[in-house]
Design a protein around this motif. Structure first.
Motif, PDB file in Angstrom:
ATOM      1  N   LEU A   2     -10.986 -14.655   8.084  1.00 44.98           N
ATOM      2  CA  LEU A   2     -10.160 -15.812   8.386  1.00 44.98           C
ATOM      3  C   LEU A   2     -10.182 -16.010   9.899  1.00 44.98           C
ATOM      4  O   LEU A   2      -9.714 -15.147  10.644  1.00 44.98           O
ATOM      5  CB  LEU A   2      -8.724 -15.584   7.891  1.00 44.98           C
ATOM      6  CG  LEU A   2      -7.708 -16.662   8.186  1.00 44.98           C
ATOM      7  CD1 LEU A   2      -8.087 -17.975   7.495  1.00 44.98           C
ATOM      8  CD2 LEU A   2      -6.329 -16.223   7.738  1.00 44.98           C
ATOM      9  N   HIS A 114      -2.643 -18.636   2.752  1.00 48.44           N
ATOM     10  CA  HIS A 114      -2.507 -17.357   3.433  1.00 48.44           C
ATOM     11  C   HIS A 114      -1.165 -17.364   4.157  1.00 48.44           C
ATOM     12  O   HIS A 114      -0.608 -18.417   4.432  1.00 48.44           O
ATOM     13  CB  HIS A 114      -3.649 -17.164   4.434  1.00 48.44           C
ATOM     14  CG  HIS A 114      -4.979 -17.070   3.768  1.00 48.44           C
ATOM     15  ND1 HIS A 114      -5.660 -15.887   3.650  1.00 48.44           N
ATOM     16  CD2 HIS A 114      -5.746 -18.001   3.163  1.00 48.44           C
ATOM     17  CE1 HIS A 114      -6.803 -16.101   3.012  1.00 48.44           C
ATOM     18  NE2 HIS A 114      -6.870 -17.372   2.706  1.00 48.44           N
ATOM     19  N   SER A 131      -2.458 -11.505   8.932  1.00 45.89           N
ATOM     20  CA  SER A 131      -2.466 -12.508   7.882  1.00 45.89           C
ATOM     21  C   SER A 131      -2.756 -11.841   6.545  1.00 45.89           C
ATOM     22  O   SER A 131      -3.510 -10.860   6.483  1.00 45.89           O
ATOM     23  CB  SER A 131      -3.524 -13.574   8.183  1.00 45.89           C
ATOM     24  OG  SER A 131      -3.560 -14.534   7.148  1.00 45.89           O
ATOM     25  N   TYR A 132      -2.170 -12.428   5.479  1.00 44.41           N
ATOM     26  CA  TYR A 132      -2.283 -11.851   4.136  1.00 44.41           C
ATOM     27  C   TYR A 132      -2.471 -12.953   3.108  1.00 44.41           C
ATOM     28  O   TYR A 132      -2.144 -14.109   3.347  1.00 44.41           O
ATOM     29  CB  TYR A 132      -0.997 -11.078   3.792  1.00 44.41           C
ATOM     30  CG  TYR A 132      -0.677  -9.986   4.777  1.00 44.41           C
ATOM     31  CD1 TYR A 132      -1.148  -8.700   4.591  1.00 44.41           C
ATOM     32  CD2 TYR A 132       0.086 -10.255   5.908  1.00 44.41           C
ATOM     33  CE1 TYR A 132      -0.859  -7.694   5.508  1.00 44.41           C
ATOM     34  CE2 TYR A 132       0.371  -9.262   6.825  1.00 44.41           C
ATOM     35  CZ  TYR A 132      -0.106  -7.983   6.620  1.00 44.41           C
ATOM     36  OH  TYR A 132       0.166  -6.997   7.531  1.00 44.41           O
ATOM     37  N   HIS A 133      -2.954 -12.548   1.958  1.00 43.07           N
ATOM     38  CA  HIS A 133      -2.999 -13.429   0.788  1.00 43.07           C
ATOM     39  C   HIS A 133      -2.826 -12.549  -0.443  1.00 43.07           C
ATOM     40  O   HIS A 133      -2.877 -11.314  -0.353  1.00 43.07           O
ATOM     41  CB  HIS A 133      -4.310 -14.225   0.731  1.00 43.07           C
ATOM     42  CG  HIS A 133      -5.520 -13.378   0.474  1.00 43.07           C
ATOM     43  ND1 HIS A 133      -6.175 -12.680   1.465  1.00 43.07           N
ATOM     44  CD2 HIS A 133      -6.180 -13.112  -0.673  1.00 43.07           C
ATOM     45  CE1 HIS A 133      -7.195 -12.025   0.946  1.00 43.07           C
ATOM     46  NE2 HIS A 133      -7.224 -12.257  -0.357  1.00 43.07           N
ATOM     47  N   ASP A 142      -5.908 -10.033   5.409  1.00 40.46           N
ATOM     48  CA  ASP A 142      -7.108 -10.774   5.775  1.00 40.46           C
ATOM     49  C   ASP A 142      -7.788 -10.110   6.959  1.00 40.46           C
ATOM     50  O   ASP A 142      -7.133  -9.506   7.808  1.00 40.46           O
ATOM     51  CB  ASP A 142      -6.743 -12.213   6.178  1.00 40.46           C
ATOM     52  CG  ASP A 142      -6.129 -13.007   5.046  1.00 40.46           C
ATOM     53  OD1 ASP A 142      -6.656 -12.943   3.923  1.00 40.46           O
ATOM     54  OD2 ASP A 142      -5.113 -13.688   5.295  1.00 40.46           O
ATOM     55  N   ASP A 143      -9.083 -10.262   7.025  1.00 47.99           N
ATOM     56  CA  ASP A 143      -9.835  -9.892   8.213  1.00 47.99           C
ATOM     57  C   ASP A 143      -9.661 -11.063   9.166  1.00 47.99           C
ATOM     58  O   ASP A 143     -10.367 -12.073   9.060  1.00 47.99           O
ATOM     59  CB  ASP A 143     -11.296  -9.655   7.854  1.00 47.99           C
ATOM     60  CG  ASP A 143     -12.138  -9.294   9.067  1.00 47.99           C
ATOM     61  OD1 ASP A 143     -11.562  -8.974  10.126  1.00 47.99           O
ATOM     62  OD2 ASP A 143     -13.378  -9.347   8.942  1.00 47.99           O
TER      63      ASP A 143
END
Length: 164
Positions: A2, A114, A131-133, A142-143
């Motif tokens: 991301l 996200h 960041s996450y999902h 997230d990367d």
């Protein structure tokens, strides 16, 4: 991966610092058919408490209308975590910028978005930006790559544009 532009991250962190110790919140939005956010929309935290956030309903409806008119969509929910976490202050092994139980429940409502979280222990502390999902109901980090420009975000640092 991301990718998010550094100027957008700077805006988000500045907002989190201004609102500290109340959680700051907003949205990263961009063109409907694209996968990279182009602008940050800071929003009012209607909860106005240090350990929670909720978008102002009036602002949220106004934003939805604006996005429709501009051909944009919401891409990332943004908020800060201040050092009044819903989890104990003991060493949980989780970063400060990690989704709370309530965050995860809300993430289930918008599985295509996200969630970017800024962890701040004080207003002037170094920010922790993650960041996450959700994937199959599990929180996945997230990367996250902070870039100056999206132009070469998908290439390595040694890549240069082709000569014409």
């Amino acid at each position: 991966m991301l990718a998010i532009r550094a100027d957008l991250i700077d805006e988000i962190v500045a907002h989190a610092r201004r609102d500290f110790p109340v959680e700051a919140c907003g949205q990263l939005v961009g063109p409907e058919q694209e996968d990279r956010p182009e602008r940050y929309v800071p929003m009012t935290n209607a909860d106005e408490v240090a350990s929670d956030f909720a978008f102002s309903p009036v602002e949220d409806i106004r934003l939805e209308r604006e996005l429709d008119a501009r051909g944009e969509r919401r891409m990332l929910v943004v908020h800060s975590h201040t050092r009044v976490p819903r989890r104990p202050l003991t060493d949980s092994g989780l970063p400060e910028a990690y989704p709370s139980v309530k965050d995860v429940a809300q993430m289930e409502w918008t599985p295509d978005q996200h969630w970017l979280i800024v962890g701040l222990t004080t207003a002037d502390a170094a920010p922790e930006v993650r960041s996450y999902h959700l994937s199959d109901g599990e929180v996945v980090e997230d990367d996250l790559q902070v870039v100056e420009s999206y132009m070469f975000a998908h290439t390595g640092s040694d890549d240069v544009p082709d000569e014409a």
